[in-house]
Write an enzyme that holds these catalytic residues in place. Structure first.
Site, mmCIF file in Angstrom:
data_model
loop_
_atom_site.group_PDB
_atom_site.id
_atom_site.type_symbol
_atom_site.label_atom_id
_atom_site.label_comp_id
_atom_site.label_asym_id
_atom_site.label_seq_id
_atom_site.Cartn_x
_atom_site.Cartn_y
_atom_site.Cartn_z
ATOM 1 N N ASP A 4 -42.877 -19.477 12.118
ATOM 2 C CA ASP A 4 -43.883 -20.539 12.027
ATOM 3 C C ASP A 4 -44.756 -20.343 10.787
ATOM 4 O OD1 ASP A 4 -43.116 -21.845 14.348
ATOM 5 O OD2 ASP A 4 -44.220 -20.433 15.611
ATOM 6 N N PHE A 40 -35.209 -25.702 21.155
ATOM 7 C CA PHE A 40 -35.296 -24.537 22.040
ATOM 8 C C PHE A 40 -36.752 -24.111 22.194
ATOM 9 C CE2 PHE A 40 -31.287 -22.457 23.353
ATOM 10 C CZ PHE A 40 -30.425 -23.454 22.925
ATOM 11 N N LYS A 78 -41.543 -4.500 -5.716
ATOM 12 C CA LYS A 78 -42.033 -3.798 -4.519
ATOM 13 C C LYS A 78 -43.545 -3.534 -4.600
ATOM 14 C CE LYS A 78 -41.448 0.323 -1.845
ATOM 15 N NZ LYS A 78 -41.227 1.733 -1.964
ATOM 16 N N LYS A 119 -41.972 -32.964 19.169
ATOM 17 C CA LYS A 119 -40.911 -32.903 18.160
ATOM 18 C C LYS A 119 -39.853 -33.990 18.371
ATOM 19 C CE LYS A 119 -41.846 -28.000 17.556
ATOM 20 N NZ LYS A 119 -41.389 -26.770 16.936
ATOM 21 N N LYS A 171 -43.263 -29.467 23.591
ATOM 22 C CA LYS A 171 -42.392 -29.418 22.405
ATOM 23 C C LYS A 171 -41.467 -30.637 22.353
ATOM 24 C CE LYS A 171 -42.875 -24.668 21.820
ATOM 25 N NZ LYS A 171 -42.594 -23.312 22.134
ATOM 26 N N ASN A 178 -38.058 -11.875 13.465
ATOM 27 C CA ASN A 178 -38.303 -11.870 14.920
ATOM 28 C C ASN A 178 -37.076 -11.287 15.628
ATOM 29 O OD1 ASN A 178 -36.384 -14.126 15.452
ATOM 30 N ND2 ASN A 178 -37.839 -15.214 14.158
HETATM 31 N N1 CTP Z 1 -38.563 -24.765 14.891
HETATM 32 C C1 CTP Z 1 -38.220 -25.326 13.679
HETATM 33 N N2 CTP Z 1 -38.955 -25.076 12.567
HETATM 34 C C2 CTP Z 1 -40.018 -24.270 12.605
HETATM 35 C C3 CTP Z 1 -40.380 -23.679 13.829
HETATM 36 C C4 CTP Z 1 -39.616 -23.945 14.946
HETATM 37 O O1 CTP Z 1 -37.246 -26.071 13.635
HETATM 38 N N3 CTP Z 1 -40.696 -24.047 11.487
HETATM 39 C C5 CTP Z 1 -37.762 -25.063 16.069
HETATM 40 C C6 CTP Z 1 -36.969 -23.923 16.627
HETATM 41 O O2 CTP Z 1 -35.683 -23.864 16.043
HETATM 42 C C7 CTP Z 1 -36.898 -24.257 18.106
HETATM 43 C C8 CTP Z 1 -38.215 -24.935 18.356
HETATM 44 O O3 CTP Z 1 -38.644 -25.441 17.096
HETATM 45 O O4 CTP Z 1 -35.876 -25.183 18.396
HETATM 46 C C9 CTP Z 1 -39.246 -23.969 18.838
HETATM 47 O O5 CTP Z 1 -40.474 -24.584 18.797
HETATM 48 P P1 CTP Z 1 -41.801 -23.838 18.358
HETATM 49 O O6 CTP Z 1 -42.918 -24.768 18.691
HETATM 50 O O7 CTP Z 1 -41.773 -23.335 16.996
HETATM 51 O O8 CTP Z 1 -41.736 -22.641 19.284
HETATM 52 P P2 CTP Z 1 -42.465 -21.355 19.035
HETATM 53 O O9 CTP Z 1 -42.086 -20.685 17.767
HETATM 54 O O10 CTP Z 1 -42.255 -20.579 20.289
HETATM 55 O O11 CTP Z 1 -43.908 -21.910 18.777
HETATM 56 P P3 CTP Z 1 -45.231 -21.886 19.622
HETATM 57 O O12 CTP Z 1 -45.906 -20.736 19.030
HETATM 58 O O13 CTP Z 1 -45.861 -23.198 19.308
HETATM 59 O O14 CTP Z 1 -44.856 -21.740 21.060
#
Ligand code: CTP
Length: 415
Positions: free
Chosen positions: A292, A336, A302, A354, A350, A223
Protein backbone atom coordinates in the site's frame (compact mmCIF):
# COMPACT_ATOMS: atom_id res chain seq x y z
CA UNK A 1 -23.74 -26.28 7.03
CA UNK A 2 -26.34 -28.46 8.75
CA UNK A 3 -29.36 -26.79 7.18
CA UNK A 4 -31.85 -29.49 6.21
CA UNK A 5 -29.50 -32.37 7.05
CA UNK A 6 -31.33 -35.33 8.52
CA UNK A 7 -29.41 -36.70 11.48
CA UNK A 8 -30.61 -39.86 13.20
CA UNK A 9 -29.21 -39.64 16.70
CA UNK A 10 -28.88 -42.92 18.60
CA UNK A 11 -28.75 -42.42 22.36
CA UNK A 12 -27.63 -45.43 24.37
CA UNK A 13 -27.61 -46.17 28.09
CA UNK A 14 -24.66 -44.50 29.75
CA UNK A 15 -24.52 -41.57 32.14
CA UNK A 16 -23.30 -39.41 29.23
CA UNK A 17 -26.84 -39.76 27.80
CA UNK A 18 -27.64 -36.54 29.65
CA UNK A 19 -25.32 -34.75 27.18
CA UNK A 20 -27.62 -35.87 24.35
CA UNK A 21 -29.99 -33.04 25.29
CA UNK A 22 -27.32 -30.40 24.67
CA UNK A 23 -26.21 -32.23 21.52
CA UNK A 24 -29.79 -32.24 20.15
CA UNK A 25 -30.19 -28.58 20.97
CA UNK A 26 -26.94 -27.57 19.23
CA UNK A 27 -27.66 -29.67 16.12
CA UNK A 28 -31.17 -28.23 15.84
CA UNK A 29 -29.83 -24.67 16.28
CA UNK A 30 -27.49 -25.34 13.34
CA UNK A 31 -30.48 -26.25 11.18
CA UNK A 32 -30.36 -30.07 11.35
CA UNK A 33 -33.52 -32.18 11.36
CA UNK A 34 -32.77 -34.52 14.27
CA UNK A 35 -34.59 -37.82 14.83
CA UNK A 36 -33.73 -39.58 18.07
CA UNK A 37 -33.73 -43.31 18.68
CA UNK A 38 -33.15 -44.28 22.32
CA UNK A 39 -32.34 -47.66 23.76
CA UNK A 40 -34.36 -48.86 26.76
CA UNK A 41 -31.30 -48.28 29.01
CA UNK A 42 -30.92 -44.71 27.76
CA UNK A 43 -34.39 -43.98 29.11
CA UNK A 44 -33.01 -44.63 32.60
CA UNK A 45 -30.83 -41.55 32.20
CA UNK A 46 -32.87 -39.10 30.13
CA UNK A 47 -36.52 -38.89 29.12
CA UNK A 48 -38.01 -39.21 25.66
CA UNK A 49 -39.97 -36.05 26.33
CA UNK A 50 -36.78 -34.01 26.76
CA UNK A 51 -35.37 -35.10 23.42
CA UNK A 52 -38.72 -34.87 21.65
CA UNK A 53 -39.18 -31.29 22.91
CA UNK A 54 -35.72 -30.28 21.73
CA UNK A 55 -35.93 -31.91 18.29
CA UNK A 56 -39.68 -31.35 17.66
CA UNK A 57 -39.71 -34.89 16.28
CA UNK A 58 -41.09 -38.10 17.79
CA UNK A 59 -38.53 -40.17 19.68
CA UNK A 60 -38.30 -43.90 18.88
CA UNK A 61 -37.20 -46.78 21.07
CA UNK A 62 -39.49 -49.72 20.28
CA UNK A 63 -39.04 -51.43 16.90
CA UNK A 64 -42.68 -52.52 16.95
CA UNK A 65 -44.13 -49.13 17.80
CA UNK A 66 -45.27 -48.38 14.25
CA UNK A 67 -46.95 -44.99 14.48
CA UNK A 68 -47.29 -44.31 10.76
CA UNK A 69 -48.89 -47.28 8.94
CA UNK A 70 -47.58 -46.07 5.57
CA UNK A 71 -43.94 -46.76 6.50
CA UNK A 72 -41.81 -49.23 8.44
CA UNK A 73 -40.24 -46.88 10.97
CA UNK A 74 -36.72 -48.29 11.24
CA UNK A 75 -36.40 -48.58 7.45
CA UNK A 76 -37.87 -45.12 6.96
CA UNK A 77 -35.42 -43.56 9.45
CA UNK A 78 -32.53 -45.55 7.99
CA UNK A 79 -33.38 -44.32 4.48
CA UNK A 80 -33.98 -40.66 5.30
CA UNK A 81 -30.75 -40.24 7.32
CA UNK A 82 -27.90 -38.17 5.92
CA UNK A 83 -25.92 -39.32 8.95
CA UNK A 84 -26.49 -41.73 11.81
CA UNK A 85 -24.72 -40.52 14.93
CA UNK A 86 -24.59 -42.67 18.07
CA UNK A 87 -23.78 -40.49 21.08
CA UNK A 88 -23.13 -41.71 23.64
CA UNK A 89 -22.17 -45.13 22.31
CA UNK A 90 -21.79 -47.70 25.08
CA UNK A 91 -19.54 -50.77 24.94
CA UNK A 92 -22.73 -52.78 24.49
CA UNK A 93 -23.97 -51.00 21.36
CA UNK A 94 -20.44 -50.99 19.91
CA UNK A 95 -20.32 -54.77 20.42
CA UNK A 96 -23.71 -55.24 18.80
CA UNK A 97 -22.76 -53.08 15.83
CA UNK A 98 -19.50 -54.95 15.35
CA UNK A 99 -21.32 -58.29 15.31
CA UNK A 100 -24.30 -57.19 13.24
CA UNK A 101 -26.89 -57.75 15.94
CA UNK A 102 -30.25 -56.08 15.60
CA UNK A 103 -32.36 -56.64 18.71
CA UNK A 104 -33.80 -53.14 19.20
CA UNK A 105 -34.88 -50.09 17.19
CA UNK A 106 -31.42 -48.49 17.14
CA UNK A 107 -29.36 -51.51 16.12
CA UNK A 108 -31.99 -52.51 13.54
CA UNK A 109 -31.83 -49.03 12.01
CA UNK A 110 -28.02 -49.15 12.06
CA UNK A 111 -28.08 -52.36 10.04
CA UNK A 112 -30.67 -51.01 7.61
CA UNK A 113 -29.01 -47.70 6.84
CA UNK A 114 -26.63 -46.96 4.00
CA UNK A 115 -25.90 -43.49 5.44
CA UNK A 116 -22.52 -42.72 7.01
CA UNK A 117 -22.29 -43.71 10.67
CA UNK A 118 -20.41 -41.86 13.39
CA UNK A 119 -20.09 -42.95 16.99
CA UNK A 120 -19.02 -41.13 20.13
CA UNK A 121 -18.01 -43.76 22.71
CA UNK A 122 -18.49 -43.17 26.43
CA UNK A 123 -17.65 -45.70 29.13
CA UNK A 124 -15.38 -46.55 32.04
CA UNK A 125 -11.67 -46.40 31.20
CA UNK A 126 -11.13 -50.15 31.74
CA UNK A 127 -14.08 -50.97 29.52
CA UNK A 128 -12.72 -48.62 26.86
CA UNK A 129 -9.33 -50.35 26.83
CA UNK A 130 -10.73 -53.89 27.14
CA UNK A 131 -9.43 -55.98 24.22
CA UNK A 132 -12.97 -56.97 23.24
CA UNK A 133 -14.10 -53.34 22.99
CA UNK A 134 -10.88 -52.32 21.21
CA UNK A 135 -11.36 -55.14 18.69
CA UNK A 136 -15.00 -54.16 18.15
CA UNK A 137 -14.06 -50.54 17.55
CA UNK A 138 -11.35 -51.59 15.11
CA UNK A 139 -13.90 -53.68 13.24
CA UNK A 140 -16.25 -50.71 12.98
CA UNK A 141 -13.49 -48.35 11.81
CA UNK A 142 -12.44 -50.88 9.17
CA UNK A 143 -16.04 -50.80 7.88
CA UNK A 144 -15.97 -47.02 7.54
CA UNK A 145 -17.61 -46.00 10.81
CA UNK A 146 -16.16 -42.70 12.08
CA UNK A 147 -15.07 -42.63 15.69
CA UNK A 148 -15.22 -39.45 17.76
CA UNK A 149 -12.59 -40.33 20.35
CA UNK A 150 -13.64 -39.85 23.95
CA UNK A 151 -11.83 -37.30 26.05
CA UNK A 152 -9.76 -37.91 29.17
CA UNK A 153 -10.80 -36.76 32.63
CA UNK A 154 -12.72 -37.68 35.73
CA UNK A 155 -15.30 -40.26 34.71
CA UNK A 156 -18.71 -40.56 36.36
CA UNK A 157 -17.61 -43.92 37.81
CA UNK A 158 -14.85 -42.17 39.79
CA UNK A 159 -11.94 -43.24 37.60
CA UNK A 160 -9.72 -40.75 35.86
CA UNK A 161 -8.89 -41.73 32.28
CA UNK A 162 -10.15 -41.99 28.75
CA UNK A 163 -13.83 -42.71 28.25
CA UNK A 164 -15.63 -39.42 28.76
CA UNK A 165 -17.93 -38.66 25.84
CA UNK A 166 -16.64 -35.76 23.78
CA UNK A 167 -18.39 -32.47 24.53
CA UNK A 168 -21.50 -31.72 22.42
CA UNK A 169 -19.90 -28.56 20.92
CA UNK A 170 -16.97 -30.64 19.66
CA UNK A 171 -19.25 -33.37 18.28
CA UNK A 172 -21.22 -30.71 16.39
CA UNK A 173 -17.96 -29.34 14.94
CA UNK A 174 -16.98 -32.84 13.79
CA UNK A 175 -20.41 -33.30 12.20
CA UNK A 176 -20.15 -29.92 10.45
CA UNK A 177 -16.69 -30.74 9.12
CA UNK A 178 -17.99 -34.09 7.90
CA UNK A 179 -20.76 -32.45 5.84
CA UNK A 180 -18.40 -29.74 4.56
CA UNK A 181 -15.99 -32.42 3.38
CA UNK A 182 -18.81 -34.41 1.81
CA UNK A 183 -20.11 -31.33 0.01
CA UNK A 184 -16.64 -30.54 -1.34
CA UNK A 185 -16.18 -34.09 -2.64
CA UNK A 186 -19.64 -34.11 -4.24
CA UNK A 187 -18.94 -30.73 -5.88
CA UNK A 188 -15.63 -31.94 -7.28
CA UNK A 189 -17.21 -35.10 -8.67
CA UNK A 190 -20.07 -33.18 -10.28
CA UNK A 191 -17.83 -30.49 -11.78
CA UNK A 192 -14.70 -32.38 -12.71
CA UNK A 193 -16.12 -33.25 -16.12
CA UNK A 194 -17.34 -29.79 -17.14
CA UNK A 195 -14.38 -27.86 -15.64
CA UNK A 196 -12.05 -28.17 -18.68
CA UNK A 197 -14.27 -25.97 -20.88
CA UNK A 198 -15.55 -23.47 -18.31
CA UNK A 199 -13.24 -20.60 -19.31
CA UNK A 200 -12.71 -21.52 -22.97
CA UNK A 201 -12.04 -18.43 -25.07
CA UNK A 202 -11.60 -16.15 -22.04
CA UNK A 203 -8.55 -14.01 -21.42
CA UNK A 204 -7.68 -14.12 -17.74
CA UNK A 205 -5.17 -11.98 -15.83
CA UNK A 206 -3.97 -13.33 -12.50
CA UNK A 207 -1.66 -11.41 -10.16
CA UNK A 208 0.25 -13.28 -7.50
CA UNK A 209 2.94 -12.88 -4.85
CA UNK A 210 4.06 -9.93 -2.80
CA UNK A 211 5.45 -6.76 -4.32
CA UNK A 212 8.92 -5.53 -3.42
CA UNK A 213 9.38 -1.82 -2.74
CA UNK A 214 13.04 -0.92 -2.84
CA UNK A 215 14.77 1.26 -0.25
CA UNK A 216 18.14 0.87 -1.92
CA UNK A 217 19.77 -1.76 -4.18
CA UNK A 218 20.05 -4.29 -1.33
CA UNK A 219 17.08 -3.51 0.92
CA UNK A 220 13.35 -3.56 0.38
CA UNK A 221 9.90 -3.70 1.96
CA UNK A 222 7.74 -6.70 1.18
CA UNK A 223 5.15 -8.95 2.83
CA UNK A 224 4.48 -12.61 3.66
CA UNK A 225 2.68 -13.56 0.44
CA UNK A 226 3.99 -16.86 -0.93
CA UNK A 227 2.24 -16.65 -4.30
CA UNK A 228 0.68 -20.10 -3.84
CA UNK A 229 -2.96 -18.96 -4.05
CA UNK A 230 -2.42 -16.88 -7.20
CA UNK A 231 -0.43 -19.68 -8.83
CA UNK A 232 -3.16 -22.21 -8.04
CA UNK A 233 -5.70 -19.88 -9.66
CA UNK A 234 -3.55 -19.37 -12.77
CA UNK A 235 -3.10 -23.13 -13.15
CA UNK A 236 -6.82 -23.85 -12.62
CA UNK A 237 -7.81 -21.13 -15.11
CA UNK A 238 -5.48 -22.66 -17.72
CA UNK A 239 -6.93 -26.13 -17.04
CA UNK A 240 -10.38 -24.63 -17.60
CA UNK A 241 -9.38 -23.50 -21.08
CA UNK A 242 -8.50 -19.83 -20.44
CA UNK A 243 -5.73 -17.84 -22.09
CA UNK A 244 -3.92 -16.91 -18.86
CA UNK A 245 -1.51 -14.05 -18.31
CA UNK A 246 0.10 -14.43 -14.90
CA UNK A 247 1.77 -11.36 -13.40
CA UNK A 248 3.90 -12.48 -10.49
CA UNK A 249 5.79 -10.41 -7.95
CA UNK A 250 8.02 -11.99 -5.28
CA UNK A 251 7.00 -15.61 -4.53
CA UNK A 252 8.31 -18.58 -2.54
CA UNK A 253 7.41 -21.12 -5.20
CA UNK A 254 7.87 -21.40 -8.95
CA UNK A 255 5.02 -20.41 -11.27
CA UNK A 256 2.96 -23.25 -12.75
CA UNK A 257 4.43 -24.78 -15.84
CA UNK A 258 2.87 -23.88 -19.16
CA UNK A 259 1.34 -20.61 -17.91
CA UNK A 260 2.48 -17.36 -19.59
CA UNK A 261 4.22 -15.58 -16.70
CA UNK A 262 5.49 -12.02 -16.45
CA UNK A 263 7.76 -11.28 -13.49
CA UNK A 264 7.45 -7.89 -11.82
CA UNK A 265 8.90 -6.37 -8.69
CA UNK A 266 7.10 -3.30 -7.37
CA UNK A 267 3.47 -2.20 -7.16
CA UNK A 268 4.20 0.27 -9.97
CA UNK A 269 5.62 -2.53 -12.18
CA UNK A 270 2.54 -4.61 -11.48
CA UNK A 271 0.29 -1.67 -12.26
CA UNK A 272 2.02 -1.15 -15.63
CA UNK A 273 1.87 -4.84 -16.50
CA UNK A 274 -1.81 -5.18 -15.58
CA UNK A 275 -2.81 -2.03 -17.47
CA UNK A 276 -1.09 -3.30 -20.62
CA UNK A 277 -3.22 -6.45 -20.58
CA UNK A 278 -6.46 -5.02 -19.20
CA UNK A 279 -8.40 -3.79 -22.24
CA UNK A 280 -8.98 -7.11 -23.97
CA UNK A 281 -9.21 -9.21 -20.80
CA UNK A 282 -12.39 -10.86 -19.54
CA UNK A 283 -11.50 -11.81 -15.98
CA UNK A 284 -8.95 -10.32 -13.58
CA UNK A 285 -8.06 -11.98 -10.31
CA UNK A 286 -5.94 -9.80 -8.04
CA UNK A 287 -4.54 -12.38 -5.65
CA UNK A 288 -1.28 -10.45 -5.21
CA UNK A 289 -0.42 -8.75 -1.95
CA UNK A 290 0.43 -5.31 -3.26
CA UNK A 291 2.25 -2.86 -1.03
CA UNK A 292 0.00 0.00 0.00
CA UNK A 293 3.04 2.25 0.55
CA UNK A 294 6.49 2.51 -1.00
CA UNK A 295 9.58 4.50 0.01
CA UNK A 296 9.34 8.05 -1.33
CA UNK A 297 12.91 7.78 -2.58
CA UNK A 298 14.84 4.72 -3.68
CA UNK A 299 18.57 5.29 -3.17
CA UNK A 300 20.64 4.36 -6.19
CA UNK A 301 23.52 3.14 -4.03
CA UNK A 302 23.56 1.30 -0.71
CA UNK A 303 22.57 3.56 2.18
CA UNK A 304 25.19 3.99 4.89
CA UNK A 305 24.19 4.05 8.54
CA UNK A 306 24.00 7.42 10.16
CA UNK A 307 23.09 8.26 13.76
CA UNK A 308 20.76 6.37 16.12
CA UNK A 309 17.53 6.85 14.24
CA UNK A 310 16.46 6.71 10.68
CA UNK A 311 13.13 7.80 9.23
CA UNK A 312 11.83 6.24 6.11
CA UNK A 313 9.26 8.34 4.34
CA UNK A 314 6.60 6.31 2.57
CA UNK A 315 4.04 7.35 -0.01
CA UNK A 316 0.93 5.59 -1.16
CA UNK A 317 1.11 3.30 -4.17
CA UNK A 318 -1.56 3.39 -6.84
CA UNK A 319 -4.33 0.97 -5.94
CA UNK A 320 -4.40 -1.28 -9.01
CA UNK A 321 -7.67 -2.99 -8.14
CA UNK A 322 -9.42 0.30 -7.47
CA UNK A 323 -8.18 1.66 -10.79
CA UNK A 324 -9.45 -1.43 -12.62
CA UNK A 325 -12.78 -1.08 -10.81
CA UNK A 326 -13.08 2.48 -12.13
CA UNK A 327 -12.27 1.64 -15.74
CA UNK A 328 -13.79 -1.79 -16.14
CA UNK A 329 -16.30 -2.33 -18.93
CA UNK A 330 -17.08 -5.99 -19.65
CA UNK A 331 -14.38 -7.26 -17.28
CA UNK A 332 -15.21 -9.43 -14.27
CA UNK A 333 -13.10 -8.31 -11.33
CA UNK A 334 -12.09 -10.37 -8.32
CA UNK A 335 -10.22 -8.86 -5.39
CA UNK A 336 -8.69 -10.45 -2.32
CA UNK A 337 -8.89 -9.40 1.30
CA UNK A 338 -6.58 -10.94 3.88
CA UNK A 339 -7.94 -9.90 7.25
CA UNK A 340 -7.27 -10.56 10.91
CA UNK A 341 -10.65 -9.40 12.24
CA UNK A 342 -14.11 -8.14 11.11
CA UNK A 343 -13.62 -10.16 7.92
CA UNK A 344 -17.08 -9.61 6.43
CA UNK A 345 -17.15 -5.88 7.15
CA UNK A 346 -13.74 -5.22 5.58
CA UNK A 347 -14.39 -7.51 2.63
CA UNK A 348 -17.69 -5.81 1.81
CA UNK A 349 -16.02 -2.43 2.16
CA UNK A 350 -13.30 -3.44 -0.34
CA UNK A 351 -15.88 -4.90 -2.73
CA UNK A 352 -17.80 -1.61 -2.86
CA UNK A 353 -14.82 0.77 -2.71
CA UNK A 354 -12.96 -1.05 -5.49
CA UNK A 355 -16.07 -1.92 -7.54
CA UNK A 356 -15.29 -5.66 -7.60
CA UNK A 357 -17.67 -8.38 -8.74
CA UNK A 358 -16.38 -10.74 -6.06
CA UNK A 359 -14.07 -10.41 -3.08
CA UNK A 360 -12.32 -13.46 -1.68
CA UNK A 361 -11.69 -12.94 2.01
CA UNK A 362 -9.83 -15.01 4.51
CA UNK A 363 -9.03 -14.74 8.18
CA UNK A 364 -5.26 -15.18 8.17
CA UNK A 365 -5.18 -15.73 11.95
CA UNK A 366 -6.85 -19.16 11.47
CA UNK A 367 -4.58 -22.19 11.24
CA UNK A 368 -4.06 -23.52 7.71
CA UNK A 369 -5.37 -20.27 6.21
CA UNK A 370 -3.56 -17.58 4.23
CA UNK A 371 0.09 -16.77 3.60
CA UNK A 372 2.50 -19.62 2.95
CA UNK A 373 0.11 -22.51 3.61
CA UNK A 374 -0.99 -25.09 1.03
CA UNK A 375 -4.58 -24.82 2.24
CA UNK A 376 -7.07 -22.03 2.57
CA UNK A 377 -10.57 -21.37 3.86
CA UNK A 378 -12.33 -18.42 2.29
CA UNK A 379 -15.55 -16.48 2.26
CA UNK A 380 -16.50 -15.14 -1.17
CA UNK A 381 -18.67 -12.02 -1.19
CA UNK A 382 -20.65 -10.27 -3.91
CA UNK A 383 -22.68 -7.05 -3.71
CA UNK A 384 -25.49 -8.87 -1.92
CA UNK A 385 -23.25 -10.36 0.80
CA UNK A 386 -21.87 -13.87 1.25
CA UNK A 387 -21.96 -15.78 -2.04
CA UNK A 388 -19.98 -18.87 -1.02
CA UNK A 389 -18.10 -20.19 1.99
CA UNK A 390 -15.32 -22.66 1.34
CA UNK A 391 -14.13 -24.64 4.37
CA UNK A 392 -10.47 -25.58 4.78
CA UNK A 393 -9.29 -27.23 1.54
CA UNK A 394 -6.28 -27.18 -0.76
CA UNK A 395 -5.54 -23.91 -2.57
CA UNK A 396 -6.08 -25.85 -5.82
CA UNK A 397 -9.62 -26.71 -4.74
CA UNK A 398 -10.29 -23.13 -3.65
CA UNK A 399 -9.05 -21.96 -7.07
CA UNK A 400 -11.34 -24.36 -8.95
CA UNK A 401 -14.39 -23.42 -6.87
CA UNK A 402 -13.70 -19.70 -7.22
CA UNK A 403 -13.25 -19.90 -10.98
CA UNK A 404 -16.36 -22.05 -11.40
CA UNK A 405 -18.35 -19.41 -9.52
CA UNK A 406 -16.82 -16.62 -11.63
CA UNK A 407 -17.52 -18.52 -14.88
CA UNK A 408 -21.15 -19.03 -13.84
CA UNK A 409 -21.55 -15.31 -12.98
CA UNK A 410 -19.86 -14.24 -16.22
CA UNK A 411 -22.18 -16.46 -18.29
CA UNK A 412 -25.22 -15.01 -16.49
CA UNK A 413 -23.92 -11.49 -17.16
CA UNK A 414 -23.61 -12.24 -20.89
CA UNK A 415 -27.11 -13.70 -21.28
N1 CTP B 1 -4.50 -4.06 -4.20
C1 CTP B 1 -4.09 -3.48 -5.38
N2 CTP B 1 -3.24 -2.41 -5.37
C2 CTP B 1 -2.77 -1.91 -4.22
C3 CTP B 1 -3.17 -2.50 -3.01
C4 CTP B 1 -4.03 -3.58 -3.05
O1 CTP B 1 -4.51 -3.93 -6.44
N3 CTP B 1 -1.94 -0.88 -4.27
C5 CTP B 1 -5.41 -5.19 -4.25
C6 CTP B 1 -4.85 -6.51 -3.82
O2 CTP B 1 -4.29 -7.20 -4.91
C7 CTP B 1 -6.06 -7.23 -3.26
C8 CTP B 1 -6.86 -6.11 -2.66
O3 CTP B 1 -6.46 -4.93 -3.35
O4 CTP B 1 -6.84 -7.83 -4.26
C9 CTP B 1 -6.56 -5.93 -1.21
O5 CTP B 1 -7.12 -4.74 -0.80
P1 CTP B 1 -6.41 -3.76 0.23
O6 CTP B 1 -7.44 -2.75 0.60
O7 CTP B 1 -5.14 -3.24 -0.24
O8 CTP B 1 -6.12 -4.74 1.35
P2 CTP B 1 -5.07 -4.51 2.39
O9 CTP B 1 -3.70 -4.37 1.85
O10 CTP B 1 -5.29 -5.62 3.36
O11 CTP B 1 -5.46 -3.07 2.86
P3 CTP B 1 -6.13 -2.52 4.17
O12 CTP B 1 -4.95 -2.10 4.92
O13 CTP B 1 -6.97 -1.39 3.67
O14 CTP B 1 -6.93 -3.62 4.78
Amino acid sequence: MLNGKVIVLGVTGGIAAYKAAMLCSRLVQKGADVHVIMTESAKQFITELTLQSLTKNPVYSDTFDERDPSVVSHIHLADMADLVLVAPATANVIGKMAHGLADDMLTTTLLATTAPVMISPAMNVHMYTHPAVVANMETLVSRGVSMIEPGEGLLACGYVGKGRMEEPETIVEVVERFFEQQETTEWSMANEAKAPGLLEGKKVIVTAGGTIERIDPVRYITNDSSGKMGFAIAKAAKDMGADVHLIAAHTDVSPPEGVKTERVESAQDMYDAVMREFDDSDLIIKAAAVADYRPLKTASSKLKKQGEKMTLELVKTTDILETLGKYKQKQFLIGFAAETDSVEQYAMDKLRRKNCDLVVANDVTKSGVGFGTDTNSVHIYDAEGLALHLPLMSKEDVARRLLALAAERMTKGES
